[in-house]
Design a protein around this motif. Sequence first.
Motif, mmCIF file in Angstrom:
data_model
loop_
_atom_site.group_PDB
_atom_site.id
_atom_site.type_symbol
_atom_site.label_atom_id
_atom_site.label_comp_id
_atom_site.label_asym_id
_atom_site.label_seq_id
_atom_site.Cartn_x
_atom_site.Cartn_y
_atom_site.Cartn_z
ATOM 1 N N VAL A 148 46.659 45.772 42.313
ATOM 2 C CA VAL A 148 45.728 45.474 43.408
ATOM 3 C C VAL A 148 44.643 46.548 43.428
ATOM 4 N N PHE A 149 43.395 46.099 43.377
ATOM 5 C CA PHE A 149 42.247 47.002 43.295
ATOM 6 C C PHE A 149 41.486 47.026 44.614
ATOM 7 N N THR A 150 41.112 48.214 45.054
ATOM 8 C CA THR A 150 40.276 48.374 46.246
ATOM 9 C C THR A 150 39.006 49.124 45.850
ATOM 10 N N HIS A 151 37.881 48.635 46.318
ATOM 11 C CA HIS A 151 36.588 49.162 45.866
ATOM 12 C C HIS A 151 36.001 50.179 46.840
ATOM 13 N N GLY A 152 34.869 50.746 46.454
ATOM 14 C CA GLY A 152 34.222 51.795 47.224
ATOM 15 C C GLY A 152 33.253 51.277 48.275
ATOM 16 N N TRP A 153 32.794 52.189 49.075
ATOM 17 C CA TRP A 153 31.844 51.950 50.171
ATOM 18 C C TRP A 153 30.576 51.295 49.632
ATOM 19 N N THR A 154 30.143 50.208 50.269
ATOM 20 C CA THR A 154 28.935 49.427 49.962
ATOM 21 C C THR A 154 29.060 48.598 48.686
ATOM 22 N N LEU A 155 30.215 48.595 48.037
ATOM 23 C CA LEU A 155 30.366 47.856 46.784
ATOM 24 C C LEU A 155 31.150 46.557 47.035
ATOM 25 N N ALA A 156 31.819 46.021 46.018
ATOM 26 C CA ALA A 156 32.563 44.773 46.156
ATOM 27 C C ALA A 156 33.630 44.711 45.076
ATOM 28 N N GLY A 157 34.493 43.696 45.178
ATOM 29 C CA GLY A 157 35.597 43.579 44.247
ATOM 30 C C GLY A 157 35.159 43.434 42.797
ATOM 31 N N ARG A 158 33.968 42.907 42.556
ATOM 32 C CA ARG A 158 33.507 42.715 41.181
ATOM 33 C C ARG A 158 33.264 44.049 40.465
ATOM 34 N N LEU A 159 33.287 45.157 41.191
ATOM 35 C CA LEU A 159 33.236 46.476 40.569
ATOM 36 C C LEU A 159 34.280 46.593 39.460
ATOM 37 N N TRP A 160 35.401 45.886 39.609
ATOM 38 C CA TRP A 160 36.540 46.016 38.701
ATOM 39 C C TRP A 160 36.550 45.001 37.572
ATOM 40 N N ASP A 161 35.488 44.204 37.413
ATOM 41 C CA ASP A 161 35.500 43.114 36.428
ATOM 42 C C ASP A 161 35.834 43.604 35.018
ATOM 43 N N ASP A 162 35.216 44.697 34.587
ATOM 44 C CA ASP A 162 35.469 45.209 33.232
ATOM 45 C C ASP A 162 36.918 45.649 33.079
ATOM 46 N N VAL A 163 37.447 46.283 34.109
ATOM 47 C CA VAL A 163 38.827 46.774 34.060
ATOM 48 C C VAL A 163 39.806 45.609 34.040
ATOM 49 N N VAL A 164 39.585 44.625 34.895
ATOM 50 C CA VAL A 164 40.474 43.460 34.953
ATOM 51 C C VAL A 164 40.485 42.729 33.612
ATOM 52 N N ALA A 165 39.306 42.530 33.028
ATOM 53 C CA ALA A 165 39.242 41.846 31.733
ATOM 54 C C ALA A 165 40.005 42.624 30.669
ATOM 55 N N GLY A 166 39.851 43.945 30.658
ATOM 56 C CA GLY A 166 40.542 44.771 29.679
ATOM 57 C C GLY A 166 42.050 44.747 29.852
ATOM 58 N N LEU A 167 42.512 44.756 31.091
ATOM 59 C CA LEU A 167 43.959 44.742 31.343
ATOM 60 C C LEU A 167 44.593 43.437 30.881
ATOM 61 N N HIS A 168 43.942 42.322 31.190
ATOM 62 C CA HIS A 168 44.521 41.040 30.787
ATOM 63 C C HIS A 168 44.447 40.850 29.274
ATOM 64 N N ARG A 169 43.451 41.440 28.670
ATOM 65 C CA ARG A 169 43.368 41.392 27.204
ATOM 66 C C ARG A 169 44.521 42.181 26.580
ATOM 67 N N ASP A 170 44.862 43.334 27.197
ATOM 68 C CA ASP A 170 45.904 44.196 26.634
ATOM 69 C C ASP A 170 47.320 43.776 27.014
#
Length: 297
Positions: free
Chosen positions: A29-51
């Motif tokens: 479960v990912f939580t993002h920073g102030w003024t940002l949004a969940g899509r901040l983690w798109d690169d990380v999520v893609a990499g995790l599911h790839r691995d």
Amino acid sequence: MSRQIVRTDDSAELSVEVFGSSFAPTTVVFTHGWTLAGRLWDDVVAGLHRDLGDDIRTVTYDARGHGLSTSGPAGSATLPRLAADLKSVIEVCAPSGDLVLVGHSLGGMTLMALAENWPRLLAERVVGAVFACTSSGKIWAPVKYVPGFIAASPWVLRLNRPKMMRSTSLTRLGMRFGLYGGKASRSHLEDTIEQMRLADPGVVADLGKALLLHERDHVLPYFDSIPTVVLTGANDHLTPARHGRRIAESIDGALLIDEPGAGHMVPHERSSVVVREVGVLVRSGNAAARTLRAIPA
């Protein structure tokens, strides 16, 4: 991927994205920073599911007043409230199985507030934690101790108009050296600007005050029995590396990784490092679970 709306007990609607099978043994479960949004983690999520493939499920969401989530009642944006929102997301989207919690900046503070208010959830289900570019307190010290500074901060921040932001060369330059470590792809800069444009000014103002009031050093020992990674950017101007060092020193066995040349946006700047470290936590948690299941009752 499935998009869900999680309704909180004060009627805020949180926009959530869930990737992976509900049968995965571990949910990150990912939580993002102030003024940002969940899509901040798109690169990380893609990499995790790839691995890791079917070994994980990932959950990203927009905090109240950010991204596609609604703001909730006026004045409701506090760190305890964000922690309650995170708990609601977990209950709806990951009601069982092991958890790895990953928080960036304000998101890391939200993890601390979760531990403060629901330590049993932490003890029973969390098998790993990652704090990225965050702080346990003393933000803007000693300036914040000037009489009236904290009280005035929301009024000043309410003058901000995120929707007025545009991707100009000057905006991108300021962001490259203010948020990033001096180097950033144009796509990451424009994505960050777009995330900021969606933030509610009132929520941003209230959480700005919450950041100044945040003092949770006393909560960090709750993570002593949980494998924990602390990521810092050597060029982070918002939560300098010393904040991460203090977190790592307060948690038994925590691994501190200081990324040279990185700024505050480590999920973008060093996504491969985040993928690697989260992957280690997931694999070790899964291995421990398999060992426990193999031990006769």
